[in-house]
Motif scaffolding. Structure first.
Motif, PDB file in Angstrom:
ATOM      1  N   GLU A  31       0.858  -1.177   0.000  1.00  0.00           N
ATOM      2  CA  GLU A  31       0.000   0.000   0.000  1.00  0.00           C
ATOM      3  C   GLU A  31       0.894   1.226   0.000  1.00  0.00           C
ATOM      4  OE1 GLU A  31      -2.199   0.580   3.587  1.00  0.00           O
ATOM      5  OE2 GLU A  31      -0.544  -0.083   4.893  1.00  0.00           O
ATOM      6  N   GLU A  32       0.443   2.295  -0.640  1.00  0.00           N
ATOM      7  CA  GLU A  32       1.243   3.512  -0.700  1.00  0.00           C
ATOM      8  C   GLU A  32       0.816   4.481   0.398  1.00  0.00           C
ATOM      9  OE1 GLU A  32       1.079   6.584  -3.998  1.00  0.00           O
ATOM     10  OE2 GLU A  32       3.087   5.718  -4.346  1.00  0.00           O
ATOM     11  N   LEU A  33       1.806   5.008   1.120  1.00  0.00           N
ATOM     12  CA  LEU A  33       1.578   6.023   2.146  1.00  0.00           C
ATOM     13  C   LEU A  33       2.289   7.296   1.714  1.00  0.00           C
ATOM     14  CD1 LEU A  33       2.347   3.887   5.344  1.00  0.00           C
ATOM     15  CD2 LEU A  33       0.143   4.181   4.200  1.00  0.00           C
ATOM     16  N   VAL A  34       1.704   8.441   2.035  1.00  0.00           N
ATOM     17  CA  VAL A  34       2.269   9.728   1.635  1.00  0.00           C
ATOM     18  C   VAL A  34       2.460  10.592   2.875  1.00  0.00           C
ATOM     19  CG1 VAL A  34       2.044  11.736   0.144  1.00  0.00           C
ATOM     20  CG2 VAL A  34       1.065   9.545  -0.578  1.00  0.00           C
ATOM     21  N   HIS A  35       3.692  11.000   3.120  1.00  0.00           N
ATOM     22  CA  HIS A  35       4.006  11.920   4.210  1.00  0.00           C
ATOM     23  C   HIS A  35       3.396  13.282   3.900  1.00  0.00           C
ATOM     24  CE1 HIS A  35       6.533  14.623   6.660  1.00  0.00           C
ATOM     25  NE2 HIS A  35       6.668  13.581   7.470  1.00  0.00           N
ATOM     26  N   PRO A  36       3.023  14.082   4.919  1.00  0.00           N
ATOM     27  CA  PRO A  36       2.468  15.414   4.659  1.00  0.00           C
ATOM     28  C   PRO A  36       3.338  16.291   3.766  1.00  0.00           C
ATOM     29  CG  PRO A  36       2.144  14.844   6.950  1.00  0.00           C
ATOM     30  CD  PRO A  36       2.979  13.738   6.352  1.00  0.00           C
ATOM     31  N   THR A  39       6.785  12.960   0.662  1.00  0.00           N
ATOM     32  CA  THR A  39       7.607  11.761   0.503  1.00  0.00           C
ATOM     33  C   THR A  39       6.716  10.524   0.523  1.00  0.00           C
ATOM     34  OG1 THR A  39       9.367  12.890   1.719  1.00  0.00           O
ATOM     35  CG2 THR A  39       9.627  10.523   1.357  1.00  0.00           C
ATOM     36  N   ARG A  40       6.947   9.628  -0.413  1.00  0.00           N
ATOM     37  CA  ARG A  40       6.103   8.443  -0.555  1.00  0.00           C
ATOM     38  C   ARG A  40       6.859   7.174  -0.177  1.00  0.00           C
ATOM     39  NH1 ARG A  40       1.378   9.271  -3.889  1.00  0.00           N
ATOM     40  NH2 ARG A  40       1.242  11.486  -4.386  1.00  0.00           N
ATOM     41  N   VAL A  41       6.133   6.270   0.452  1.00  0.00           N
ATOM     42  CA  VAL A  41       6.653   4.932   0.715  1.00  0.00           C
ATOM     43  C   VAL A  41       5.596   3.923   0.293  1.00  0.00           C
ATOM     44  CG1 VAL A  41       8.036   5.737   2.675  1.00  0.00           C
ATOM     45  CG2 VAL A  41       5.788   4.713   3.083  1.00  0.00           C
ATOM     46  N   GLU A  42       6.057   2.744  -0.069  1.00  0.00           N
ATOM     47  CA  GLU A  42       5.171   1.600  -0.219  1.00  0.00           C
ATOM     48  C   GLU A  42       5.432   0.682   0.961  1.00  0.00           C
ATOM     49  OE1 GLU A  42       3.737   0.107  -4.400  1.00  0.00           O
ATOM     50  OE2 GLU A  42       5.925   0.239  -4.380  1.00  0.00           O
ATOM     51  N   ARG A  43       4.378   0.329   1.651  1.00  0.00           N
ATOM     52  CA  ARG A  43       4.528  -0.550   2.801  1.00  0.00           C
ATOM     53  C   ARG A  43       3.805  -1.851   2.541  1.00  0.00           C
ATOM     54  NH1 ARG A  43       2.524   1.574   8.516  1.00  0.00           N
ATOM     55  NH2 ARG A  43       0.500   1.014   7.609  1.00  0.00           N
ATOM     56  N   GLY A  44       4.482  -2.933   2.859  1.00  0.00           N
ATOM     57  CA  GLY A  44       3.889  -4.240   2.622  1.00  0.00           C
ATOM     58  C   GLY A  44       4.531  -5.298   3.489  1.00  0.00           C
ATOM     59  N   ARG A  45       4.141  -6.519   3.262  1.00  0.00           N
ATOM     60  CA  ARG A  45       4.582  -7.648   4.068  1.00  0.00           C
ATOM     61  C   ARG A  45       5.762  -8.344   3.398  1.00  0.00           C
ATOM     62  NH1 ARG A  45       3.219 -13.004   4.119  1.00  0.00           N
ATOM     63  NH2 ARG A  45       1.757 -12.664   2.386  1.00  0.00           N
ATOM     64  N   LEU A  46       6.759  -8.718   4.197  1.00  0.00           N
ATOM     65  CA  LEU A  46       7.889  -9.495   3.694  1.00  0.00           C
ATOM     66  C   LEU A  46       7.649 -10.951   4.063  1.00  0.00           C
ATOM     67  CD1 LEU A  46      10.598  -9.226   2.216  1.00  0.00           C
ATOM     68  CD2 LEU A  46      11.704  -9.094   4.449  1.00  0.00           C
ATOM     69  N   PRO A  47       7.257 -11.800   3.089  1.00  0.00           N
ATOM     70  CA  PRO A  47       6.886 -13.187   3.402  1.00  0.00           C
ATOM     71  C   PRO A  47       8.009 -13.941   4.114  1.00  0.00           C
ATOM     72  CG  PRO A  47       6.305 -12.635   1.133  1.00  0.00           C
ATOM     73  CD  PRO A  47       7.153 -11.502   1.648  1.00  0.00           C
ATOM     74  N   GLY A  48       7.600 -14.790   5.059  1.00  0.00           N
ATOM     75  CA  GLY A  48       8.564 -15.605   5.776  1.00  0.00           C
ATOM     76  C   GLY A  48       9.284 -14.891   6.892  1.00  0.00           C
ATOM     77  N   THR A  49       8.907 -13.640   7.157  1.00  0.00           N
ATOM     78  CA  THR A  49       9.531 -12.863   8.223  1.00  0.00           C
ATOM     79  C   THR A  49       8.438 -12.187   9.053  1.00  0.00           C
ATOM     80  OG1 THR A  49       9.664 -10.640   7.223  1.00  0.00           O
ATOM     81  CG2 THR A  49      11.306 -12.282   6.510  1.00  0.00           C
ATOM     82  N   PRO A  50       8.799 -11.670  10.224  1.00  0.00           N
ATOM     83  CA  PRO A  50       7.817 -10.933  11.022  1.00  0.00           C
ATOM     84  C   PRO A  50       7.695  -9.470  10.625  1.00  0.00           C
ATOM     85  CG  PRO A  50       9.855 -11.162  12.262  1.00  0.00           C
ATOM     86  CD  PRO A  50      10.053 -11.918  10.969  1.00  0.00           C
ATOM     87  N   TRP A  51       8.343  -9.057   9.551  1.00  0.00           N
ATOM     88  CA  TRP A  51       8.490  -7.639   9.248  1.00  0.00           C
ATOM     89  C   TRP A  51       7.491  -7.123   8.216  1.00  0.00           C
ATOM     90  CZ3 TRP A  51      11.496  -5.395  12.613  1.00  0.00           C
ATOM     91  CH2 TRP A  51      12.575  -6.103  13.166  1.00  0.00           C
TER      92      TRP A  51
END
Length: 289
Positions: A31-36, A39-51
Motif C-alpha cells: 500500500e502507498e503512504l504519503v508523508h504530509p 515523501t512516498r513509501v510503499e509498505r507491505g509484508r515481507l513473506p517468511g519474516t515478522p516484518w
C-alpha cells in the motif's frame, strides 16, 4: 482478549528506480503512504519474516538521504533502516555481482584545506552489529552470493576513473574501504541521530569505479547487482528478530479504523476486543478537565 501488537517495520531505502524495483519484487500486499511533505513509501509484508517493509526511493546524494531518512524515521518509527543498492568496487578481489555489507561507512569529503595541502578529518559511522551478524549468518546459506564485510566510502561523486585524483585520495586515506557510493553515510547518520535506530548499508557491486563503468552498466550489471543486494537484505531480515513488545507506531496520517471505516482519534478511546461489565469512566489529562 488481548489486542495484537502492530507488526514491526523496517525502513528500506534506495536511490535509483532499479534498486527500488529489486527490493519491491520481494514485498507483498503493498500500500502507498504519503508523508504530509510529499515523501512516498510503499509498505507491505515481507513473506517468511515478522516484518513489514516500508520502501522508499529517495534519489541521489548523501544530504538528500540524511534529510529524508530523518523524516521517515520520525514518521514511521521503524526498528531498523537499510540502505540498499549498487556501488563501485574499490578492491581487486571484490568483483561485479558481489555484495558489500558496510561494517562502517566513511564520509570522504571532510577536511581542512591548508597551504601545506588538504588535511583529512575522517568521519565514520558503524553499521548495526545485530544487522551485520544477521547478514553474516544469512549469506552462509546463499551459495550464489559472494559477500564481503568491509567498510564503505560515501562521497558526492560518481567514480569512473581509477587513476583520478579523487580515486588516489580515497585509496590513500580510506584504504580499507571495499566500495564507494553516494548515500550510505547520510542514511546512517540520520538513523543514529533519530533514536539510534539499527542501520546498515548493503550494496551490490555494479562496476569497478574505473573507465569501464559505462560498459558494465550497459551490460546489465546494475540490475544484477541490485538484485543481489536485495536478496541479501531479504535473507538477513529473515534472521533478524524484532525487539520484544515493540511493534511500530502508526503515523498520524493513519488512524486506527473501526467497523465501516470510521476513524478513531481525538476524544475517542478504542475499546475494540475488550469486554467490560458496568460503566467505564474516563478522565481528560490535558489540563482542561
Amino acid at each position: 482478549m488481548s489486542v495484537p501488537e502492530p507488526q514491526p517495520t523496517v525502513l528500506v531505502l534506495t536511490a535509483l528506480p532499479l534498486e527500488y524495483d529489486a527490493v519491491r519484487a520481494h514485498v507483498e500486499e503493498r500500500e502507498e503512504l504519503v508523508h504530509p511533505d510529499g515523501t512516498r513509501v510503499e509498505r507491505g509484508r515481507l513473506p517468511g519474516t515478522p516484518w513489514r517493509i516500508a520502501l522508499s526511493e529517495l534519489g541521489v546524494g548523501a544530504d538528500r538521504a540524511a534529510a529524508l531518512t530523518s523524516q521517515l524515521v520520525n514518521w514511521l518509527h521503524p526498528q531498523a533502516v537499510l540502505f540498499v543498492g549498487v556501488a563501485g568496487s574499490l578492491k581487486d578481489d571484490i568483483g561485479i555481482g558481489d555484495v558489500v555489507v558496510g561494517t562502517q561507512v566513511y564520509e570522504i569529503h571532510g577536511g581542512k584545506q591548508t597551504p601545506e595541502g588538504f588535511l583529512v578529518r575522517p568521519k565514520a559511522l558503524p553499521g548495526s552489529h545485530a544487522l551485520e551478524q544477521a547478514a553474516r549468518s544469512a549469506v552462509r546459506d546463499m551459495p550464489d552470493v559472494r559477500a564481503h564485510f568491509v567498510p564503505i566510502a560515501t562521497g558526492d561523486v560518481v567514480l569512473a576513473d581509477a587513476r583520478s585524483e579523487i580515486a588516489r585520495f580515497v585509496r590513500g586515506h580510506y584504504n580499507d574501504a571495499g566500495a564507494i557510493e553516494m548515500e550510505g553515510f547520510g542514511a546512517l547518520q540520520a538513523a543514529h541521530l533519530n533514536g539510534r535506530v539499527n542501520a546498515l548499508v548493503v550494496r551490490g557491486i555494479s562496476d569497478r569505479a574505473d573507465d569501464g563503468k559505462s560498459r558494465a552498466d550497459a551490460s546489465g550489471s546494475q540490475q544484477r547487482a541490485a538484485r543481489q543486494a536485495a536478496s541479501v537484505t531479504v535473507a538477513l531480515l529473515g534472521k533478524h528478530r524484532p525487539r520484544e513488545g515493540s511493534g511500530s507506531a502508526d503515523s498520524e496520517e493513519e488512524p486506527h479504523r473501526g467497523r465501516g471505516g470510521a476513524a478513531y482519534g481525538g476524544d475517542h478511546i478504542d475499546f475494540r476486543g475488550g469486554t467490560f461489565h458496568g460503566p467505564v469512566v474516563g478522565k481528560r489529562v490535558d489540563g482542561r478537565g
